[in-house]
Design a protein around this motif. Structure first.
Motif, PDB file in Angstrom:
ATOM      1  N   PRO A  15      -9.241  -7.390   1.540  1.00 59.40           N
ATOM      2  CA  PRO A  15      -8.182  -7.807   2.343  1.00 59.40           C
ATOM      3  C   PRO A  15      -7.311  -6.741   2.946  1.00 59.40           C
ATOM      4  CG  PRO A  15      -8.173  -9.093   0.307  1.00 59.40           C
ATOM      5  CD  PRO A  15      -9.323  -8.100   0.218  1.00 59.40           C
ATOM      6  N   ALA A  16      -7.312  -5.407   2.050  1.00 63.10           N
ATOM      7  CA  ALA A  16      -6.415  -4.317   2.820  1.00 63.10           C
ATOM      8  C   ALA A  16      -7.214  -3.647   3.724  1.00 63.10           C
ATOM      9  CB  ALA A  16      -6.361  -3.286   1.796  1.00 63.10           C
ATOM     10  N   LEU A  17      -8.572  -3.532   3.835  1.00 61.77           N
ATOM     11  CA  LEU A  17      -9.421  -2.972   4.777  1.00 61.77           C
ATOM     12  C   LEU A  17      -9.469  -3.770   6.060  1.00 61.77           C
ATOM     13  CD1 LEU A  17     -11.660  -1.192   5.880  1.00 61.77           C
ATOM     14  CD2 LEU A  17     -13.345  -2.695   4.693  1.00 61.77           C
ATOM     15  N   LEU A  18      -9.418  -5.284   6.075  1.00 61.25           N
ATOM     16  CA  LEU A  18      -9.080  -6.115   7.268  1.00 61.25           C
ATOM     17  C   LEU A  18      -7.681  -6.066   7.780  1.00 61.25           C
ATOM     18  CD1 LEU A  18     -11.021  -9.286   6.039  1.00 61.25           C
ATOM     19  CD2 LEU A  18     -11.809  -7.822   7.608  1.00 61.25           C
ATOM     20  N   LEU A  19      -6.860  -5.897   6.815  1.00 59.94           N
ATOM     21  CA  LEU A  19      -5.403  -5.824   7.394  1.00 59.94           C
ATOM     22  C   LEU A  19      -5.054  -4.574   8.209  1.00 59.94           C
ATOM     23  CD1 LEU A  19      -2.609  -7.046   7.556  1.00 59.94           C
ATOM     24  CD2 LEU A  19      -2.020  -5.967   5.145  1.00 59.94           C
ATOM     25  N   ASP A  20      -5.562  -3.621   7.552  1.00 57.48           N
ATOM     26  CA  ASP A  20      -5.457  -2.227   8.325  1.00 57.48           C
ATOM     27  C   ASP A  20      -6.146  -2.262   9.560  1.00 57.48           C
ATOM     28  OD1 ASP A  20      -4.283  -1.072   6.086  1.00 57.48           O
ATOM     29  OD2 ASP A  20      -5.789   0.243   5.591  1.00 57.48           O
ATOM     30  N   HIS A  21      -7.474  -2.782   9.642  1.00 58.97           N
ATOM     31  CA  HIS A  21      -8.377  -3.055  10.889  1.00 58.97           C
ATOM     32  C   HIS A  21      -7.314  -3.742  11.964  1.00 58.97           C
ATOM     33  CE1 HIS A  21     -11.720  -2.425  13.621  1.00 58.97           C
ATOM     34  NE2 HIS A  21     -11.759  -4.010  13.539  1.00 58.97           N
ATOM     35  N   LEU A  22      -6.846  -4.823  11.566  1.00 58.94           N
ATOM     36  CA  LEU A  22      -6.260  -5.898  12.365  1.00 58.94           C
ATOM     37  C   LEU A  22      -4.719  -5.139  13.107  1.00 58.94           C
ATOM     38  CD1 LEU A  22      -5.708  -8.729  13.490  1.00 58.94           C
ATOM     39  CD2 LEU A  22      -4.456  -9.044  11.512  1.00 58.94           C
ATOM     40  N   ASP A  23      -4.031  -4.298  12.078  1.00 60.99           N
ATOM     41  CA  ASP A  23      -2.902  -3.592  12.681  1.00 60.99           C
ATOM     42  C   ASP A  23      -3.313  -2.435  13.784  1.00 60.99           C
ATOM     43  OD1 ASP A  23      -1.253  -5.103  11.101  1.00 60.99           O
ATOM     44  OD2 ASP A  23      -1.281  -3.538   9.617  1.00 60.99           O
TER      45      ASP A  23
ATOM     46  N   PHE B 267     -12.288 -10.779  14.902  1.00 59.82           N
ATOM     47  CA  PHE B 267     -13.009 -10.185  13.758  1.00 59.82           C
ATOM     48  C   PHE B 267     -12.355 -10.490  12.510  1.00 59.82           C
ATOM     49  CE2 PHE B 267     -14.352  -6.787  11.211  1.00 59.82           C
ATOM     50  CZ  PHE B 267     -15.563  -6.809  11.430  1.00 59.82           C
ATOM     51  N   ALA B 268     -10.901 -10.095  12.292  1.00 58.55           N
ATOM     52  CA  ALA B 268     -10.398 -10.372  11.134  1.00 58.55           C
ATOM     53  C   ALA B 268     -10.319 -11.756  10.495  1.00 58.55           C
ATOM     54  CB  ALA B 268      -8.975  -9.627  11.068  1.00 58.55           C
ATOM     55  N   ALA B 269     -10.212 -12.590  11.243  1.00 59.76           N
ATOM     56  CA  ALA B 269     -10.150 -13.847  10.942  1.00 59.76           C
ATOM     57  C   ALA B 269     -11.687 -14.386  10.637  1.00 59.76           C
ATOM     58  CB  ALA B 269      -9.842 -14.861  12.047  1.00 59.76           C
ATOM     59  N   GLY B 270     -12.468 -13.962  11.186  1.00 62.92           N
ATOM     60  CA  GLY B 270     -13.850 -14.280  10.740  1.00 62.92           C
ATOM     61  C   GLY B 270     -14.238 -13.851   9.463  1.00 62.92           C
ATOM     62  N   PHE B 271     -13.790 -12.680   8.862  1.00 54.65           N
ATOM     63  CA  PHE B 271     -14.022 -12.163   7.447  1.00 54.65           C
ATOM     64  C   PHE B 271     -12.859 -12.815   6.489  1.00 54.65           C
ATOM     65  CE2 PHE B 271     -16.970  -9.777  10.089  1.00 54.65           C
ATOM     66  CZ  PHE B 271     -17.995  -9.931   9.100  1.00 54.65           C
ATOM     67  N   TYR B 272     -11.921 -13.380   7.032  1.00 56.46           N
ATOM     68  CA  TYR B 272     -10.776 -13.538   5.980  1.00 56.46           C
ATOM     69  C   TYR B 272     -11.462 -14.600   4.741  1.00 56.46           C
ATOM     70  CZ  TYR B 272      -6.534 -15.923   4.210  1.00 56.46           C
ATOM     71  OH  TYR B 272      -5.626 -16.381   3.379  1.00 56.46           O
TER      72      TYR B 272
ATOM     73  N   GLN C  17     -12.242   6.049   4.719  1.00 56.22           N
ATOM     74  CA  GLN C  17     -12.780   6.515   5.887  1.00 56.22           C
ATOM     75  C   GLN C  17     -12.073   5.808   7.045  1.00 56.22           C
ATOM     76  OE1 GLN C  17     -16.885   6.015   4.560  1.00 56.22           O
ATOM     77  NE2 GLN C  17     -17.528   7.925   5.756  1.00 56.22           N
ATOM     78  N   ALA C  18     -12.054   4.660   7.003  1.00 59.96           N
ATOM     79  CA  ALA C  18     -11.364   3.734   8.084  1.00 59.96           C
ATOM     80  C   ALA C  18      -9.901   4.169   8.199  1.00 59.96           C
ATOM     81  CB  ALA C  18     -11.488   2.119   7.803  1.00 59.96           C
ATOM     82  N   LYS C  19      -9.178   4.559   7.305  1.00 60.29           N
ATOM     83  CA  LYS C  19      -7.919   4.936   7.507  1.00 60.29           C
ATOM     84  C   LYS C  19      -7.792   6.200   8.112  1.00 60.29           C
ATOM     85  CE  LYS C  19      -5.477   3.093   3.191  1.00 60.29           C
ATOM     86  NZ  LYS C  19      -4.459   2.303   3.696  1.00 60.29           N
ATOM     87  N   SER C  20      -8.740   7.212   7.550  1.00 59.18           N
ATOM     88  CA  SER C  20      -8.850   8.467   8.446  1.00 59.18           C
ATOM     89  C   SER C  20      -9.237   8.347   9.713  1.00 59.18           C
ATOM     90  CB  SER C  20      -9.499   9.568   7.536  1.00 59.18           C
ATOM     91  OG  SER C  20      -9.026   9.731   6.456  1.00 59.18           O
ATOM     92  N   ASN C  21     -10.162   7.368   9.945  1.00 59.23           N
ATOM     93  CA  ASN C  21     -10.707   7.338  11.346  1.00 59.23           C
ATOM     94  C   ASN C  21      -9.790   6.839  12.181  1.00 59.23           C
ATOM     95  OD1 ASN C  21     -12.690   6.292  13.291  1.00 59.23           O
ATOM     96  ND2 ASN C  21     -12.209   4.426  13.118  1.00 59.23           N
ATOM     97  N   ALA C  22      -8.517   5.924  11.518  1.00 53.66           N
ATOM     98  CA  ALA C  22      -7.735   5.420  12.663  1.00 53.66           C
ATOM     99  C   ALA C  22      -6.718   6.554  13.157  1.00 53.66           C
ATOM    100  CB  ALA C  22      -6.802   4.445  11.901  1.00 53.66           C
ATOM    101  N   VAL C  23      -6.641   7.549  12.274  1.00 61.08           N
ATOM    102  CA  VAL C  23      -5.695   8.706  12.919  1.00 61.08           C
ATOM    103  C   VAL C  23      -6.426   9.737  13.596  1.00 61.08           C
ATOM    104  CG1 VAL C  23      -3.735   8.159  11.165  1.00 61.08           C
ATOM    105  CG2 VAL C  23      -5.773   9.884  10.710  1.00 61.08           C
ATOM    106  N   THR C  24      -7.884   9.832  13.778  1.00 66.88           N
ATOM    107  CA  THR C  24      -8.725  10.908  14.225  1.00 66.88           C
ATOM    108  C   THR C  24      -9.622  10.180  15.275  1.00 66.88           C
ATOM    109  OG1 THR C  24     -10.200  10.573  12.356  1.00 66.88           O
ATOM    110  CG2 THR C  24      -8.639  12.026  12.443  1.00 66.88           C
ATOM    111  N   TYR C  25     -10.938   9.694  14.802  1.00 69.63           N
ATOM    112  CA  TYR C  25     -11.809   9.391  16.035  1.00 69.63           C
ATOM    113  C   TYR C  25     -11.483   8.116  16.440  1.00 69.63           C
ATOM    114  CZ  TYR C  25     -13.870  13.432  13.638  1.00 69.63           C
ATOM    115  OH  TYR C  25     -14.139  14.562  13.430  1.00 69.63           O
ATOM    116  N   ARG C  26     -10.895   6.964  15.774  1.00 69.48           N
ATOM    117  CA  ARG C  26     -10.593   5.786  16.357  1.00 69.48           C
ATOM    118  C   ARG C  26     -11.723   4.874  16.835  1.00 69.48           C
ATOM    119  NH1 ARG C  26      -6.299   8.852  17.824  1.00 69.48           N
ATOM    120  NH2 ARG C  26      -4.537   8.470  16.677  1.00 69.48           N
TER     121      ARG C  26
END
Lengths: 519, 519
Positions: free
Chosen positions: A287-295, A302-307, A232-241
């Motif tokens: 890790p991939a979810l956080l990496l995508d989100h960071l990108d 946020f990403a560092a907090g959950f690393y 969902q996060a991947k799709s969200n990044a190209v649609t609703y953001r």
């Protein structure tokens, strides 16, 4: 043994869970509302060629509804034109204005035409019959407007008038639809009509699953799942953001981390309801979810907090590996998932998810400045890549195999490619071979098939990608879908789920991928 | 022709209705609340000797409920020990605390054991099936407390657990009971145990019908009726003494006066719902109702304010009399009621109600200072008394008769006595004779039988009064009643009402009379 990487303080968990729960609450945003009204009056028609054997046929415009009068024992089915999630409001009166007794209605909110034919005696499911969107309501005083307190996910509404003191009139039926973002994005310009439709249905699917967290299905089971969230996060990044919704969802899952430091792969929003779902391959998506989100969102803190929590998932999985030969220890409380497929041998895919996660974690460490971790994470990934190639790669066929029976499956090839265990060329050959190889376990599940889209993309197999998109997701469209389903087997129009076809969620988050591949 | 008495300005009706509606609103008072809890866990037992063939049997104390766990497809029946009216609150959880799907319950709120066996396919009634207190509810999140929005009248609660994610626990089931006055009055000292029980059941019946107006039955049809109100107000005067509720109820009826100046004999509380019920014998109770109220509450301005409307009822009825021979004009829109008895010839009783009302109106005029009306009202009463004695009194038998077939009925004798047409001695002889006379129409209805109690009292027939009280109202008690029923035929344990025994209201206002005759 342990990683020589950033540690995670298990003794701090009680405080961390509270902090994450509070953070989730602070990230909650209001839903967007939009009133939807019925478009057509329809009837159900038995049709062996239709999905689940039932289709609807228009019998009139819903504009006529307010001129219609309904006696006791009559029925009407309304089509809202598309799938929505929301709350129903009925503005009703009796034809004479006289109302000396309660009006009694049965309502059936249906995602698919088949559900319109539901009666409770037909239910054979293993999950709660409470999931069926059937309601019996009584209204004591009319004229009036009645708002039902529960939320529904549906395109169709069937109303059975059990009793009314005299002819009943529906002046208005309003579907107060809700979503985190309510406007459907436009399909990219220049794509085919089919691709436009795929894009729109994918966006609609995602929209209706985006509520106060990313839900898996707004009809059933209305929960946040880490595997679905990743897609969902991947799709969200190209649609609703809506990146705050991603962060809120991560916090909700983290707030349910267990005492071993495993992030829950499923969470309820209600704080009193704790989950007991822990899937190793889902938790390793962190890790991939956080990496995508960071990108995408570039919120380093946020990403560092959950690393550390993300790394902890890899540490825990490491302890589940039984030996260098890529076997796994089984635990009654943890489920190796990979795909909804009972015969699937998951060990190779699980180890590949681990390698995938290690490489994503190394990349995340690099971007966040945890430079001291990079070498150890990369070394661990390399080590298991060698083990997989040693124990689970069949040199004769060029395929990854899994388990003692050396089972060939799409799942193993897919995660082999995603983890880098298979090179692009190896991957392309393996994917091509496994498509038709007799005995190979192939998926019929949108979750794993979404990763298949991704590896087709990675391997430059655009024709295969389009073919899968058009036959599988397009297959649902051809059968009348306007949101994508939880399950779909093109060869079985009567597919059951948990023992009953009525339990199928016809708008399911992990099916929302097409928007990623229509460009 | 017209009376030469205080007039009623029909052109002022629109303003009067508004004024009375506003007056009703200003007289509304808060309900009293009292939490009731289940006392016993019971089961139903088929028993041909029981009312409607079903009785309940205790299987445990309701204190055990919180220790019980309920899986899907299980049931429990709770007995709250007595009939109440109110709102249900369920405090529930699942045994494991895990709740991943909606809980689905069917609830059946029952006044009588028979209702506990209800299933919708058994319904054969002519009134709305919506009256049946059956609900299907779904609860999305547990643990929690759920309050149902609708009001119920019941002693028993059956819960069928359709679906629950795991074993369901009811920590508490609270019945938030409501009534205008919630404390049951003590039975008079020194009376027999049976009389104590009759008194208490009568007070409970009245209590549960005293809500924000005097209702006829809190299960069905939850409306204010003038005939019932007349009897309720009498019982209220010796028990709860809630005189404002009487005034509010009179205002509600008056606010529904029709364009002919006829007071509605039935009213809904909701201002949008207007009644279409006009019964001549009910509307003529207005002078007696106001007189009783004045005698008890001594609020002259209230009685005086409604005096012209009360007189108007007599004026309208006068126009319905077809001739000096005591025949009536029939109107499709008005119902001569007297009793629930299709074969009853009502003309003599109706004329006697008129005479009764004229004499009450004369008394009211005297007390309120409308002295100029007294002679005309009395002369009109005398004139119709002479006509009744001329055309409807059978000198051979000493009985009043009615209609062309000169039908003998209890109803004619009762209203003959109440109106003074029959003297005490004549009345005593007539009542004695009609008790056993072959072919005489005798009532099986608490409404008319309450007037029979009154005339037994007037005629000093205390043994007959006690016998009727003990056999009829006591007969309900023996069959397990704790409130008195809308209908009761001691010879028919399976009595239907409007085509279905489930429609019976087991707590019905017009049955609350025993408190008047237990002293």
């Amino acid at each position: 043994m342990d990683f020589n990487v950033t540690g995670f303080d298990l003794t701090a968990l009680p405080q961390l869970r509270q902090m994450w729960a509070a953070q989730a609450e602070s990230l909650r945003h209001e839903l967007e509302h939009q009133d939807a009204y019925p478009k057509y009056i329809v009837k159900t028609v038995a049709d062996a060629a239709a999905y689940q054997g039932v289709r609807v046929e228009n019998v009139g415009s819903a504009g006529e509804l307010k001129n219609m009068t309904f006696p006791s024992h009559s029925s009407v089915i309304l089509d809202f034109g598309e799938h929505h999630v929301g709350y129903f409001e009925f503005t009703m009166r009796t034809a004479t204005g006289y109302c000396d007794s309660p009006v009694s209605l049965r309502l059936m909110m249906a995602e698919l035409p088949y559900e319109l034919e539901y009666t409770s005696d037909k239910f054979t499911g293993k999950l709660s019959q409470g999931w069926i969107q059937e309601e019996y309501i009584k209204i004591d005083v009319l004229p009036g407007t009645i708002r039902l307190p529960r939320r529904y996910a549906c395109r169709y509404l069937r109303i059975d008038i059990i009793a009314t003191p005299n002819q009943l009139i529906f002046d208005q039926i309003c579907f107060d639809t809700v979503a985190a973002r309510n406007s459907l994005p436009q399909a990219p310009a220049g794509v085919s009509v089919l691709d436009q439709e795929l894009y729109t249905a994918a966006c609609r699917t995602l929209r209706d699953c985006m509520q106060t967290c990313f839900e898996d299905g707004p009809k059933r089971d209305r929960r946040l799942w880490l595997g679905d969230l990743y897609l969902q996060a991947k799709s969200n990044a190209v649609t609703y953001r809506d990146y705050l919704l991603v962060e809120r969802s991560i916090c909700l899952l983290a707030a349910n981390t267990n005492d071993a430091g495993m992030i829950a792969v499923c969470a309820f929003e209600h704080p009193g309801m704790r989950t007991n779902c822990f899937y190793p391959d889902y938790m390793m998506l962190m890790p991939a979810l956080l990496l995508d989100h960071l990108d995408e969102y570039d919120r380093r803190e946020f990403a560092a907090g959950f690393y550390p929590l993300a790394i902890q998932q890899l540490r825990v999985f490491r302890g589940m590996i039984a030996g260098e030969n890529c076997t796994l220890t089984r635990y009654p409380q943890y489920r190796y998932f990979i795909d909804h497929c009972p015969q699937l041998e998951v060990e190779t895919a699980e180890i590949c998810v681990y390698i995938f996660a290690l490489r994503k974690a190394a990349e995340l460490a690099r971007k966040l400045g945890f430079d001291g971790d990079i070498a150890a994470l990369t070394a661990e990934a390399d080590r298991w890549e060698q083990n997989i190639r040693k124990y689970a790669f069949d040199h004769d066929s060029g395929l990854l195999v899994s388990g003692a029976a050396r089972q060939v499956s799409q799942a193993s090839q897919i995660w082999g490619i995603l983890s880098g265990v298979l090179s692009i060329d190896e991957g392309k050959a393996a994917l091509t071979k496994v498509k038709t190889l007799p005995g190979a376990v192939r998926s019929r599940n949108p979750y794993l098939l979404t990763y298949l889209l991704e590896v087709y993309d990675i391997c430059g197999m655009s024709e295969d990608l389009d073919e899968l998109l058009h036959s599988y997701w397009g297959g649902m469209l051809k059968l009348g879908a306007d949101t994508f389903w939880e399950m779909f087997d093109p060869d079985d129009l009567y597919q059951e789920l948990y023992g009953d076809a009525y339990l199928l969620s016809a708008c399911h988050a992990w099916s929302c991928a097409p928007s990623l591949y229509i460009r």
